[in-house]
Design an enzyme around this catalytic site. Structure first.
Site, PDB file in Angstrom:
ATOM      1  N   ASP A  68       0.948  -1.217  -0.146  1.00 14.15           N
ATOM      2  CA  ASP A  68       0.148   0.014   0.038  1.00 14.15           C
ATOM      3  C   ASP A  68       0.845   1.189   0.083  1.00 14.15           C
ATOM      4  O   ASP A  68       1.568   1.335   0.834  1.00 14.15           O
ATOM      5  CB  ASP A  68      -0.858  -0.335   1.328  1.00 14.15           C
ATOM      6  CG  ASP A  68      -2.286   0.460   1.119  1.00 14.15           C
ATOM      7  OD1 ASP A  68      -2.383   1.603   0.594  1.00 14.15           O
ATOM      8  OD2 ASP A  68      -3.233  -0.108   1.685  1.00 14.15           O
ATOM      9  N   ASP A  83      -3.249   4.590  -2.335  1.00 12.20           N
ATOM     10  CA  ASP A  83      -4.358   5.042  -1.477  1.00 12.20           C
ATOM     11  C   ASP A  83      -4.635   6.264  -1.847  1.00 12.20           C
ATOM     12  O   ASP A  83      -3.943   7.258  -2.424  1.00 12.20           O
ATOM     13  CB  ASP A  83      -3.602   5.336   0.042  1.00 12.20           C
ATOM     14  CG  ASP A  83      -4.395   5.437   1.121  1.00 12.20           C
ATOM     15  OD1 ASP A  83      -5.446   4.812   1.353  1.00 12.20           O
ATOM     16  OD2 ASP A  83      -4.379   6.488   1.591  1.00 12.20           O
ATOM     17  N   GLU A 116      -7.033   3.344  -5.405  1.00 10.59           N
ATOM     18  CA  GLU A 116      -8.214   3.755  -4.733  1.00 10.59           C
ATOM     19  C   GLU A 116      -8.617   4.939  -5.184  1.00 10.59           C
ATOM     20  O   GLU A 116      -8.017   6.133  -4.943  1.00 10.59           O
ATOM     21  CB  GLU A 116      -7.981   3.737  -3.026  1.00 10.59           C
ATOM     22  CG  GLU A 116      -9.304   3.804  -2.368  1.00 10.59           C
ATOM     23  CD  GLU A 116      -9.007   4.218  -1.020  1.00 10.59           C
ATOM     24  OE1 GLU A 116      -9.861   3.796  -0.118  1.00 10.59           O
ATOM     25  OE2 GLU A 116      -7.853   4.928  -0.626  1.00 10.59           O
ATOM     26  N   HIS A 163     -10.572  -2.991   4.528  1.00 13.38           N
ATOM     27  CA  HIS A 163     -10.691  -2.637   5.855  1.00 13.38           C
ATOM     28  C   HIS A 163     -11.428  -1.197   6.316  1.00 13.38           C
ATOM     29  O   HIS A 163     -11.329  -0.962   7.367  1.00 13.38           O
ATOM     30  CB  HIS A 163      -9.342  -2.216   6.053  1.00 13.38           C
ATOM     31  CG  HIS A 163      -8.660  -1.201   5.211  1.00 13.38           C
ATOM     32  ND1 HIS A 163      -8.428  -1.456   4.026  1.00 13.38           N
ATOM     33  CD2 HIS A 163      -8.202   0.124   5.386  1.00 13.38           C
ATOM     34  CE1 HIS A 163      -7.830  -0.081   3.493  1.00 13.38           C
ATOM     35  NE2 HIS A 163      -7.975   0.829   4.251  1.00 13.38           N
ATOM     36  N   ASP A 164     -12.030  -0.707   5.302  1.00  4.39           N
ATOM     37  CA  ASP A 164     -12.946   0.628   5.494  1.00  4.39           C
ATOM     38  C   ASP A 164     -14.347   0.400   5.472  1.00  4.39           C
ATOM     39  O   ASP A 164     -15.307   1.390   5.523  1.00  4.39           O
ATOM     40  CB  ASP A 164     -12.425   1.721   4.320  1.00  4.39           C
ATOM     41  CG  ASP A 164     -11.014   2.289   4.549  1.00  4.39           C
ATOM     42  OD1 ASP A 164     -10.265   2.145   5.509  1.00  4.39           O
ATOM     43  OD2 ASP A 164     -10.548   2.515   3.513  1.00  4.39           O
TER      44      ASP A 164
HETATM   45  C1  GLC Z   1      -8.055   5.370   2.476  1.00  7.39           C
HETATM   46  C2  GLC Z   1      -7.576   4.260   3.345  1.00  7.39           C
HETATM   47  C3  GLC Z   1      -8.116   4.470   4.607  1.00  7.39           C
HETATM   48  C4  GLC Z   1      -7.437   5.615   5.362  1.00  7.39           C
HETATM   49  C5  GLC Z   1      -7.601   6.710   4.420  1.00  7.39           C
HETATM   50  C6  GLC Z   1      -6.376   7.875   4.452  1.00  7.39           C
HETATM   51  O1  GLC Z   1      -9.471   5.412   2.233  1.00  7.39           O
HETATM   52  O2  GLC Z   1      -8.063   3.193   2.810  1.00  7.39           O
HETATM   53  O3  GLC Z   1      -8.028   3.330   5.733  1.00  7.39           O
HETATM   54  O4  GLC Z   1      -8.020   5.936   6.445  1.00  7.39           O
HETATM   55  O5  GLC Z   1      -7.387   6.492   2.766  1.00  7.39           O
HETATM   56  O6  GLC Z   1      -5.373   7.552   4.021  1.00  7.39           O
END
Ligand code: GLC
Length: 546
Positions: free
Chosen positions: A95, A196, A248, A322-323
Site C-alpha cells: 500500500d 491510497d 483507490e 478495511h474501510d
Molecule cells: C484510504 C484508506 C483508509 C485511510 C484513508 C486515508 O481511504 O483505505 O483506511 O484512512 O485512505 O489514508
C-alpha cells in the site's frame, strides 16, 4: 494480460495473526498462515501499510516509507515472507500512501522547523481572517480540513486526520520522492502496488465550496491527475513487465477511471470505486442509515461494468475492505442465512469482469463486530464521528447503532481462526477486541465443513484461474428491471456463463432462457435450471453453456 487471472486477498496485518504475544498481528504470523491462503487458491496478497507510523490512522499516517514498524517485524522477516509466498505461487502488493504523510514524518518536522524545501512538500495557505481557515473544506474525518500553525501564520491542508498533512504534488520533488519510494520497494521484490486515495493528489483552486458541501469537487480527479499517474508509472512500476497496480479512487467517475485503468493509458491496471457501497447511505450520507437499495446497486454495478468494458478499462471487484462494514451483515443476512447470503454475494461479485479482491475473513463469512460500547472502538473516524453525532443531538444509543452498521472497525477485528479466547489470533488481549461471533464463525470449523463458504470461494477462485470466459468474457446485464435478482451474462466466443443472484431472504421467480445450460455452482445443492426458476432465499446459480 496477467491481471485477468489474479485473485487478490487483502490482509490487514495488525489483525491477521500475532506470533510474538503482543496482541498485534505481524509478518511471522502471516508466514504461519500462508498454507491456508494457498489452500484458498489466491495468487496475490495486498497488505495494508506495515511501515513506521504513529498509528493514528493505523498506518495510513506514514512516518517513514522505507522501514517496517518493528511491531510487524523486520526487513528479514519480510524477505522470508516474500520468498515463502512465492513458493506457494503468491505475489505481494504493498500500500502506497502518497496523498499525505504523518505530521511525524521527517519532511513535515523539517517543514515545521522552517526549512523552505520541506515546507514546499505540503500545502500551506493564509487564513481568510484571523482564526478563520483558508476555505470551508471539510476533513473526511470530520471538522475543518485546515490546521493553523502560528509560527508561519498559515494553515496546512489535511483532507483526513489533522495528523495526516496533504503532500503538494505540484512540487516535482514530491513526485520524485514518491517514485523513489516505489522503486525502493521494487528493489525489495515488490511488484504490486495499491495507491491510497490516489485521485485526490491534484488539487485545483482553493475556493470555498459554494454548495456548502465539503470541497471535494476541488480536489477529486483534479486537472493534473492523469499526468501525475503517467509520470509515476513511467518513473517506477511501469518499468516492470509484471506489475499489478490498483488505485483507490474516492468519489470518482467512469469518465476518469477509463483513463486511470485503461488498457493503453499507461496509468494503473485497475481501480477501486465505491459508488456501489453507498447504496445504503441515506441521501449519500455515510452516517445516515437506510436498507440497501438493490435496484441502485444493480444499476451502479452494471454502469461500471459496461462503462469500463466499452473503453477497455478494468475494475477491481469487491464488497469488503478495511474501510467497509462486513458485506454479509450489510447486503446479506448474517443470522438466518449467513452461509447462503455470503456465498451469493461472493458469486455475484466474482463472476463480473475485473479482478476480485477478498478481504480477510470474508471467505468464512465473518459478520460485523456489533460492539456495544464506544470504548471498544479504536478507529479515528469512528471516535471522531461519535462526538460529532452526539453534538448534533443524536442519543448515545442511536450513535452506537450507527457505528454497529458503519464503523470501519467492523472489518478490523482480529481474524477468527478458532473458538479459543481471542479466536486464535493472539494469546494476549488484542489491540482491538475480537468480535463475539468467533465461537460460531472461525476457520477451524469452516475447514471441517465440506459445504462451507470457504469451499465456495475455492470454487470461484478455481473458475477464474481456469476459465477464459471468467477472465475475458464480455459482460451483459440480464433481468435489469427485476427488483430482487441481479443477473448477468459473460460471453466469450461460443461460451456463455450466466450468474443469477437473489439478493433477498424470500423466494422470487426469474425468467431466463437457460436451455442447454448446466449448473457449475450454486449455494443450494438441489438447484435446478428452467426457463422460469423459483429462486430460494439468497440463492445463486452459475450456469454455463458452450
Ligand atoms: C484510504 C484508506 C483508509 C485511510 C484513508 C486515508 O481511504 O483505505 O483506511 O484512512 O485512505 O489514508
Amino acid at each position: 494480460m496477467s491481471k485477468k487471472d489474479k485473485i487478490v486477498y487483502q490482509i490487514y496485518p495488525k489483525s491477521y495473526q500475532d506470533s510474538n504475544h503482543d496482541g498485534w498481528g505481524d509478518i511471522q504470523g502471516v508466514i504461519s498462515r500462508l498454507d491456508y491462503l494457498k489452500e484458498l487458491g489466491i495468487n496475490y496478497i495486498w497488505f495494508n501499510p506495515m511501515i513506521v507510523s504513529p498509528q493514528r490512522d493505523n498506518g495510513y499516517d506514514v512516518a517513514d516509507y522505507r522501514n517496517f514498524d518493528p511491531r510487524y517485524g523486520t526487513m528479514e522477516d519480510f524477505e522470508e515472507l516474500a520468498s515463502e509466498a512465492k513458493k506457494r505461487g503468491i505475489d505481494i502488493m504493498f500500500d502506497m500512501v502518497f496523498n499525505h504523510t504523518s505530521t511525524e514524518h521527517e519532511w513535515f518536522k523539517r517543514a515545521l522547523a522552517g526549512e523552505e524545501k520541506y515546507k514546499n512538500y505540503y500545502i500551506w495557505k493564509k487564513g481568510k481572517a484571523p482564526g478563520v481557515p483558508p476555505n470551508n473544506w471539510q476533513s473526511k474525518f470530520a471538522g475543518s480540513a485546515w490546521e493553523y500553525v502560528e509560527k508561519f501564520d498559515e494553515w496546512y491542508l489535511h483532507l483526513f486526520d489533522v495528523t495526516q498533512a496533504d503532500l503538494n504534488w505540484e512540487n516535482p520533488e514530491v513526485r520524485k520522492e514518491c517514485a523513489d519510494i516505489v522503486n525502493f520497494w521494487r528493489s525489495k521484490g515488490v511488484h504490486g502496488f495499491r495507491f491510497d486515495v490516489i485521485n485526490l493528489i491534484s488539487k485545483s483552486g482553493y475556493d470555498d465550496d459554494p454548495n456548502e458541501y465539503d470541497g471535494r469537487q476541488f480536489y477529486t480527479d483534479g486537472p493534473r491527475e492523469h499526468e501525475f499517474l503517467k509520470e509515476l508509472n513511467r518513473n517506477s512500476f511501469g518499468q516492470d513487465e509484471d506489475h499489478l497496480t490498483v488505485g483507490e479512487m474516492s468519489s470518482t467517475t467512469i469518465a476518469n477511471c477509463v483513463g486511470y485503468a485503461g488498457e493503453d493509458s499507461n496509468e494503473l491496471d485497475m481501480v477501486f470505486s465505491f459508488h456501489h457501497l453507498k447504496v445504503d447511505y441515506k441521501n449519500q450520507m455515510k452516517w445516515e442509515l437506510q436498507d440497501p437499495d438493490i435496484m441502485a446497486l444493480k444499476r451502479l454495478l452494471t454502469q461500471w461494468q459496461l462503462g469500463m468494458q466499452e473503453k477497455n478499462a478494468w475494475n477491481a471487484l469487491f464488497w469488503n475492505c478495511h474501510d467497509q462494514p462486513r458485506s454479509v451483515s450489510r447486503f446479506g443476512n448474517d443470522k438466518e442465512y449467513r452461509k447462503e447470503s455470503a456465498k451469493m454475494l461472493a458469486a455475484a461479485i466474482h463472476m463480473l469482469r475485473g479482478t476480485p479482491y477478498i478481504y480477510q475473513g470474508e471467505e468464512i463469512g465473518m459478520p460485523n463486530a456489533y460492539f456495544t460500547d464506544i470504548h471498544e472502538y479504536v478507529d479515528v473516524e469512528s471516535t471522531n464521528i461519535y462526538d460529532v453525532l452526539l453534538k448534533e443531538g443524536k442519543s448515545e444509543e442511536e450513535v452506537l447503532h450507527i457505528l454497529q452498521e458503519r464503523s470501519r472497525d467492523n472489518a478490523r477485528t482480529p481474524m477468527q481462526w478458532d473458538d479459543t479466547e481471542n479466536a486464535g489470533f493472539s494469546d494476549v488481549t488484542p489491540w482491538l477486541r475480537t468480535a463475539g461471533s468467533y465461537k460460531e464463525v472461525n476457520v477451524k470449523d469452516t475447514l471441517k465443513d465440506p459445504d462451507s463458504i470457504f469451499r465456495f470461494y475455492q470454487e470461484l477462485i478455481r473458475m477464474r484461474k481456469e476459465m477464459p470466459v471468467v477472465q475475458e468474457g464480455l459482460f451483459r446485464p440480464l433481468l435489469e428491471d427485476h427488483e430482487k435478482v441481479f443477473a448477468y451474462e459473460r460471453k466469450y466466443g461460443d461460451e456463455s456463463l450466466i450468474c443469477i443472484n437473489n439478493f433477498f431472504g424470500e423466494e422470487t421467480e426469474a425468467e431466463l432462457p437457460l436451455e442447454g445450460y448446466e449448473i457449475l455452482l450454486s449455494n443450494y445443492k438441489d438447484a435446478v435450471l428452467a426457463d422460469r426458476i423459483v429462486l430460494r432465499p439468497y440463492e445463486t446459480i452459475i450456469a454455463y453453456k458452450k
